[in-house]
Motif scaffolding. Sequence first.
Motif, PDB file in Angstrom:
ATOM      1  N   GLU A  71       3.460  19.331  -1.101  1.00 31.71           N
ATOM      2  CA  GLU A  71       2.649  19.597   0.088  1.00 31.71           C
ATOM      3  C   GLU A  71       2.392  18.312   0.869  1.00 31.71           C
ATOM      4  OE1 GLU A  71      -0.905  21.448  -1.324  1.00 31.71           O
ATOM      5  OE2 GLU A  71       0.036  23.422  -1.536  1.00 31.71           O
ATOM      6  N   GLY A  72       2.089  17.236   0.146  1.00 31.40           N
ATOM      7  CA  GLY A  72       1.847  15.958   0.806  1.00 31.40           C
ATOM      8  C   GLY A  72       3.092  15.413   1.494  1.00 31.40           C
ATOM      9  N   LEU A  73       4.242  15.582   0.848  1.00 28.24           N
ATOM     10  CA  LEU A  73       5.495  15.101   1.436  1.00 28.24           C
ATOM     11  C   LEU A  73       5.921  15.941   2.641  1.00 28.24           C
ATOM     12  CD1 LEU A  73       7.603  14.320  -1.757  1.00 28.24           C
ATOM     13  CD2 LEU A  73       6.729  12.652  -0.109  1.00 28.24           C
ATOM     14  N   ALA A  77       6.549  15.760   7.458  1.00 26.20           N
ATOM     15  CA  ALA A  77       7.996  15.525   7.436  1.00 26.20           C
ATOM     16  C   ALA A  77       8.693  15.946   8.729  1.00 26.20           C
ATOM     17  CB  ALA A  77       8.629  16.210   6.226  1.00 26.20           C
ATOM     18  N   PRO A  78       8.321  17.061   9.352  1.00 25.24           N
ATOM     19  CA  PRO A  78       9.002  17.413  10.606  1.00 25.24           C
ATOM     20  C   PRO A  78       8.850  16.361  11.706  1.00 25.24           C
ATOM     21  CG  PRO A  78       7.885  19.331   9.726  1.00 25.24           C
ATOM     22  CD  PRO A  78       7.463  18.162   8.887  1.00 25.24           C
ATOM     23  N   LEU A 131       1.938   9.804   0.938  1.00 22.36           N
ATOM     24  CA  LEU A 131       2.885  10.918   0.805  1.00 22.36           C
ATOM     25  C   LEU A 131       3.350  11.432   2.166  1.00 22.36           C
ATOM     26  CD1 LEU A 131       1.290  12.910  -2.148  1.00 22.36           C
ATOM     27  CD2 LEU A 131       3.450  11.652  -2.172  1.00 22.36           C
ATOM     28  N   ASN A 132       2.425  11.540   3.123  1.00 28.14           N
ATOM     29  CA  ASN A 132       2.812  11.986   4.472  1.00 28.14           C
ATOM     30  C   ASN A 132       3.819  11.037   5.084  1.00 28.14           C
ATOM     31  OD1 ASN A 132      -0.530  13.138   5.450  1.00 28.14           O
ATOM     32  ND2 ASN A 132       1.018  14.099   4.193  1.00 28.14           N
ATOM     33  N   THR A 133       3.582   9.739   4.959  1.00 26.14           N
ATOM     34  CA  THR A 133       4.484   8.744   5.538  1.00 26.14           C
ATOM     35  C   THR A 133       5.825   8.736   4.812  1.00 26.14           C
ATOM     36  OG1 THR A 133       2.553   7.435   6.155  1.00 26.14           O
ATOM     37  CG2 THR A 133       4.681   6.328   6.203  1.00 26.14           C
ATOM     38  N   GLY A 135       7.242  11.297   3.242  1.00 26.88           N
ATOM     39  CA  GLY A 135       7.944  12.514   3.625  1.00 26.88           C
ATOM     40  C   GLY A 135       8.548  12.409   5.014  1.00 26.88           C
ATOM     41  N   LEU A 136       7.822  11.814   5.927  1.00 29.60           N
ATOM     42  CA  LEU A 136       8.308  11.601   7.286  1.00 29.60           C
ATOM     43  C   LEU A 136       9.524  10.678   7.281  1.00 29.60           C
ATOM     44  CD1 LEU A 136       6.208  11.179  10.337  1.00 29.60           C
ATOM     45  CD2 LEU A 136       7.544   9.206   9.746  1.00 29.60           C
ATOM     46  N   ALA A 137       9.455   9.581   6.527  1.00 32.90           N
ATOM     47  CA  ALA A 137      10.573   8.631   6.456  1.00 32.90           C
ATOM     48  C   ALA A 137      11.794   9.283   5.814  1.00 32.90           C
ATOM     49  CB  ALA A 137      10.155   7.389   5.675  1.00 32.90           C
ATOM     50  N   LEU A 138      11.579  10.053   4.771  1.00 26.05           N
ATOM     51  CA  LEU A 138      12.688  10.726   4.097  1.00 26.05           C
ATOM     52  C   LEU A 138      13.374  11.735   5.016  1.00 26.05           C
ATOM     53  CD1 LEU A 138      14.130  10.876   1.369  1.00 26.05           C
ATOM     54  CD2 LEU A 138      12.524  12.660   0.716  1.00 26.05           C
ATOM     55  N   ALA A 139      12.599  12.512   5.750  1.00 31.01           N
ATOM     56  CA  ALA A 139      13.181  13.480   6.685  1.00 31.01           C
ATOM     57  C   ALA A 139      13.968  12.763   7.777  1.00 31.01           C
ATOM     58  CB  ALA A 139      12.080  14.342   7.303  1.00 31.01           C
TER      59      ALA A 139
END
Length: 191
Positions: A71-73, A77-78, A131-133, A135-139
């Motif tokens: 959820e955090g990731l 992410a979008p 986690l938000n950051t 997930g954003l970087a991974l996407a």
Amino acid sequence: MDVRHSSDGPAVIRFRAAGLTLLLAHLLFVGWLTLRPLDVPWMTAANFQPFAGIRADLALGTAEAVRRIGEGLLLLAPLGILLPMAGGRLLVSPWASLARTVAAGALISMAIELAQTGVPGQVVDVDSLLLNTAGLALAHLLVVPLSRSRLRRGNRAGAGDLSRIGNGARPSWGEAPQGSTPTITRVGIAP
């Protein structure tokens, strides 16, 4: 190489408009999800120690840890895709794009965390920011460079620059879309 492109093409305008619309819709959804008051019988203390919440999630078991960390990731992410899409740049350094997107995403995540301090039932958690950051970087890393390379490859096949699609014949990549330089005739000195 600093190449500037005009944004006068209808395809670019539609691409950016779609990116901005989806970006605003996602930000409204995230705001509603994270900033609505919750009616809870008790609240945990704010977490300012990095990775403490992730360790606590891992202690709950694999299924619960995957759900909470996922959820955090996935929350922001979008934005890793929508922020570059709203910018509409085709020719940009992958590292500069990643740095710009991650910095903007981290600031958005921090703004959400800071706004949660005034919302009943919501608690500030530094691990959410991490986690938000991440997930954003991974996407961004998984989608944006590949998408840009495919668009550039398609444009080299005859479509031209993305900002010039639909505008007819235009100058090549490095030239500005301007006409010839105007000249001024010399005027003599009056007697």
